[in-house]
Write a protein that holds these residues in place. Structure first.
Motif, short mmCIF file in Angstrom:
data_model
loop_
_atom_site.label_atom_id
_atom_site.label_comp_id
_atom_site.label_asym_id
_atom_site.label_seq_id
_atom_site.Cartn_x
_atom_site.Cartn_y
_atom_site.Cartn_z
N PRO A 1 0.87 -1.33 -0.04
CA PRO A 1 0.08 0.10 0.19
C PRO A 1 0.80 1.25 0.08
CG PRO A 1 -0.01 -1.13 2.00
CD PRO A 1 0.87 -1.93 1.16
N PHE A 2 2.15 1.20 0.32
CA PHE A 2 2.87 2.47 0.40
C PHE A 2 3.78 2.73 -0.86
CE2 PHE A 2 2.49 0.55 4.53
CZ PHE A 2 1.75 1.74 5.19
N GLY A 3 3.78 1.62 -2.06
CA GLY A 3 4.52 1.88 -3.04
C GLY A 3 5.65 1.52 -3.35
N GLN A 4 6.34 0.86 -1.99
CA GLN A 4 7.47 0.33 -1.99
C GLN A 4 7.79 -1.04 -2.44
OE1 GLN A 4 8.69 0.70 2.20
NE2 GLN A 4 8.84 2.99 2.03
N GLY A 5 8.55 -1.14 -3.50
CA GLY A 5 8.59 -2.47 -4.40
C GLY A 5 7.38 -2.56 -5.48
N SER A 6 8.05 -3.39 -6.24
CA SER A 6 6.85 -3.63 -7.07
C SER A 6 7.00 -5.20 -7.79
CB SER A 6 7.05 -2.83 -8.40
OG SER A 6 8.24 -3.26 -9.11
N ILE A 7 5.79 -5.67 -8.47
CA ILE A 7 5.93 -7.12 -8.87
C ILE A 7 5.55 -6.66 -10.33
CG2 ILE A 7 3.49 -7.10 -7.95
CD1 ILE A 7 3.87 -10.26 -7.63
N ILE A 8 6.18 -7.71 -11.18
CA ILE A 8 5.90 -7.85 -12.61
C ILE A 8 4.88 -8.83 -12.87
CG2 ILE A 8 6.78 -7.85 -14.89
CD1 ILE A 8 9.15 -6.42 -13.75
N VAL A 9 3.67 -8.86 -13.34
CA VAL A 9 2.81 -9.97 -13.41
C VAL A 9 2.46 -10.18 -14.84
CG1 VAL A 9 1.94 -10.27 -11.00
CG2 VAL A 9 0.85 -8.72 -12.67
N GLN A 10 2.25 -11.25 -15.48
CA GLN A 10 1.66 -11.79 -16.70
C GLN A 10 0.09 -11.84 -16.36
OE1 GLN A 10 3.40 -11.17 -19.54
NE2 GLN A 10 1.80 -11.78 -21.07
N VAL A 11 -0.70 -11.22 -16.80
CA VAL A 11 -2.22 -11.37 -16.48
C VAL A 11 -2.99 -11.63 -17.87
CG1 VAL A 11 -4.11 -10.12 -15.41
CG2 VAL A 11 -1.90 -9.63 -14.76
N ARG A 12 -3.85 -12.67 -17.65
CA ARG A 12 -4.81 -13.18 -18.63
C ARG A 12 -6.16 -12.94 -18.23
NH1 ARG A 12 -4.41 -16.01 -23.48
NH2 ARG A 12 -5.93 -17.28 -24.12
N VAL A 13 -7.09 -12.31 -18.79
CA VAL A 13 -8.38 -11.95 -18.14
C VAL A 13 -9.23 -12.37 -19.12
CG1 VAL A 13 -9.96 -10.25 -17.42
CG2 VAL A 13 -7.49 -9.90 -17.13
N ALA A 14 -10.23 -13.42 -18.82
CA ALA A 14 -11.18 -14.03 -19.81
C ALA A 14 -12.43 -13.90 -19.16
CB ALA A 14 -10.74 -15.34 -20.08
N PRO A 15 -13.70 -13.81 -19.80
CA PRO A 15 -14.99 -13.96 -19.38
C PRO A 15 -15.45 -15.63 -18.94
CG PRO A 15 -15.39 -13.62 -21.77
CD PRO A 15 -13.68 -13.68 -21.34
N ILE A 16 -16.05 -15.76 -18.12
CA ILE A 16 -16.73 -17.19 -17.61
C ILE A 16 -18.16 -17.07 -17.60
CG2 ILE A 16 -16.72 -18.93 -15.99
CD1 ILE A 16 -14.15 -18.16 -15.04
N ASP B 1 0.66 -14.49 -13.34
CA ASP B 1 2.01 -15.23 -13.30
C ASP B 1 2.84 -14.21 -12.75
OD1 ASP B 1 3.58 -17.57 -13.36
OD2 ASP B 1 3.99 -17.33 -15.35
N ASP B 2 3.62 -14.50 -11.78
CA ASP B 2 4.86 -13.68 -11.34
C ASP B 2 6.12 -13.78 -12.18
OD1 ASP B 2 6.50 -12.07 -9.94
OD2 ASP B 2 6.69 -13.20 -8.28
N ARG B 3 6.31 -12.71 -12.92
CA ARG B 3 7.61 -12.82 -13.86
C ARG B 3 8.51 -11.66 -13.43
NH1 ARG B 3 7.21 -16.40 -18.13
NH2 ARG B 3 8.20 -14.86 -19.24
N THR B 4 8.51 -11.34 -12.08
CA THR B 4 9.45 -10.50 -11.55
C THR B 4 10.91 -10.84 -11.75
OG1 THR B 4 7.62 -9.66 -10.14
CG2 THR B 4 9.74 -8.79 -9.69
N GLU B 5 10.98 -11.97 -11.19
CA GLU B 5 12.52 -12.50 -11.29
C GLU B 5 13.15 -12.77 -12.47
OE1 GLU B 5 15.89 -12.72 -9.30
OE2 GLU B 5 13.96 -12.42 -8.44
N ILE B 6 12.17 -13.08 -13.59
CA ILE B 6 12.38 -13.53 -14.89
C ILE B 6 12.99 -12.19 -15.56
CG2 ILE B 6 11.75 -14.39 -17.13
CD1 ILE B 6 10.16 -16.51 -15.37
N THR B 7 12.02 -11.44 -15.32
CA THR B 7 12.22 -9.97 -16.18
C THR B 7 13.33 -9.27 -15.75
OG1 THR B 7 9.77 -9.87 -16.19
CG2 THR B 7 11.09 -7.75 -16.65
N ARG B 8 13.49 -9.21 -14.44
CA ARG B 8 14.87 -8.72 -13.74
C ARG B 8 16.23 -9.32 -14.14
NH1 ARG B 8 12.53 -7.46 -7.84
NH2 ARG B 8 11.22 -5.80 -8.33
N THR B 9 16.07 -10.66 -14.37
CA THR B 9 17.29 -11.37 -14.87
C THR B 9 17.58 -11.04 -16.25
OG1 THR B 9 16.66 -13.20 -13.29
CG2 THR B 9 18.15 -13.57 -14.97
#
Length: 402
Positions: free
Chosen positions: A113-128, A138-146
């Motif tokens: 909530p304080f904006g410290q640190g971020s996460i990079i996610v691959q998001v897929r949104v679909a209707p059900i 899907d958390d892609r933070t480490e892969i993206t940073r690497t």
């Protein structure tokens, strides 16, 4: 008699009004329960299928209320309570609800909530169906940073190699053009030798860093006595120190052993001492102190150099970062030494830190966990053991500073 009749009629009217009010309230409650919307649910077995997918998921209803969410969605900070936290996700759900088309995005979202640190996610949104929207994350933070680190490393290596190679090319042309001038040829030849030495050091550091990436200290480590390791690291720097009339003073001793690779540890300490000599003024001292305290073997390297500002201290362990780029190139620094030190010490479960102030020199401190007794027994039997930290009865030896 007449006032009594009026009072009785008033009481009767009040009673009738009260009864009517109670009946009206009960009728309203019954009607409200009849039109009340049922608690949102998803189809039987859907949660099990989503769990098999292996991604964090969130299911929202027509008003973006969270019907169901996985523990991963809460851990990533995508959901808080029954609310989707980030407006970027809500915008995606609104678009999918409107168009009925699956959306996929890579988003960088604040972690807390304080904006410290971020996460990079691959998001897929679909209707059900008609009522629900599914978000898969899907958390892609480490892969993206690497990937970013690799790209930066390649770009930095290309830039660093280009400088000495370009200098050698220009100097070779200068030698050819001054073939009849013996003094000029000698001057250019000396500069070519200096650039070739710098190029060789840079290539060696790159090879060393590449070798470290594949090193597995846990599997190949042994019990290491730090005293001869420090002595060898100092000996490797004697010639450089003598050329600047710098005295290396070693004090203290560590009886306890650590678990690791003695060659890698020697390389880390050699780089620290070499860095201290490079930035120390001539006719000064470099101190190397050893001590043991609270389960940690500590090696400190202190110089009497110009010091490092607080802003630069956060970056000096980055690859190719130089506090003074011009001076570092002049003294032969590659900008990889401290990066190699940090990588090696991290592989050994330790840490390296720096204390410095402009004009007061710098002290780099390496802390390594003591080898546990069970590790020594396992190592003696020929099998590697997982290094662990161990407590101590307090300080055993005191180090010295320059």
């Amino acid at each position: 008699m007449e006032p009594l009749m009026i009072a009785l009629l008033a009481g009767l009217v009040g009673l009738l009004l009260g009864a009517f009010g109670v009946l009206a309230f009960r009728l309203s409650e019954r009607q409200r329960r009849q039109v009340e919307v049922a608690e949102p649910t998803i189809r039987e077995g859907a949660a099990e299928v989503l769990a098999v997918v292996g991604r964090a998921y969130v299911i929202v209803d027509v008003i973006d209320g969270v019907v169901r969410a996985s523990p991963g969605a809460y851990a990533y900070g995508l959901v808080r309570g029954h609310t989707v936290v980030h407006k970027e996700l809500l915008e995606l759900t609104a678009r999918v609800r409107r168009d009925g088309v699956i959306e996929e995005r890579q988003l960088e979202l604040p972690r807390g909530p304080f904006g410290q640190g971020s996460i990079i996610v691959q998001v897929r949104v679909a209707p059900i169906g008609d009522d629900y929207i599914l978000l898969l994350a899907d958390d892609r933070t480490e892969i993206t940073r690497t990937e970013a680190m690799r790209n930066d490393f390649v770009a930095n290596v290309s830039h660093e190699l280009k400088t000495p190679v370009g200098a050698l090319s220009l100097l070779a042309e200068a030698v050819e053009g001054a073939a009849d001038d013996e003094q000029a040829v000698r001057r250019f030849a000396l500069r070519m030798q200096k650039e070739a030495t710098r190029l060789g050091a840079l290539v060696q550091d790159i090879i060393e860093l590449s070798r470290l990436q594949g090193a597995d200290v846990v599997q190949t480590g042994t019990a290491v006595d730090l005293n001869p390791v420090v002595a060898e690291a100092v000996d490797r720097n004697r010639l450089t120190a003598d050329s600047k009339d710098i005295q290396i003073i070693v004090g203290g001793k560590v009886e306890e052993k650590v678990y690791g690779d003695p060659d890698l540890l020697m390389t880390a300490l050699r780089n620290l001492i070499e860095n201290a000599i490079r930035y120390a003024p001539e006719h000064s001292k470099v101190g190397v102190g050893l001590r043991f305290r609270e389960g940690l073997a500590t090696i400190s390297v202190t110089d009497q150099g110009p010091g490092i500002t607080a802003e630069e201290q956060d970056r000096i362990f980055e690859r190719f970062y130089r506090v003074d780029a011009a001076r570092s190139r002049q003294t032969g620094g590659t900008g990889l030494g401290l990066s190699i030190v940090k990588h090696i010490i991290s592989q050994h479960g330790g840490e390296v830190s720096v204390w410095s102030q402009p004009g007061q020199g710098s002290t780099f401190t390496v802390r390594l966990p003591e080898m546990d007794q069970t590790e020594e027994e396992t190592e003696a039997g020929g099998g590697p053991a997982e290094p662990t930290k161990k407590g101590s009865n307090g300080a055993r030896e005191q180090g010295v500073s320059a």
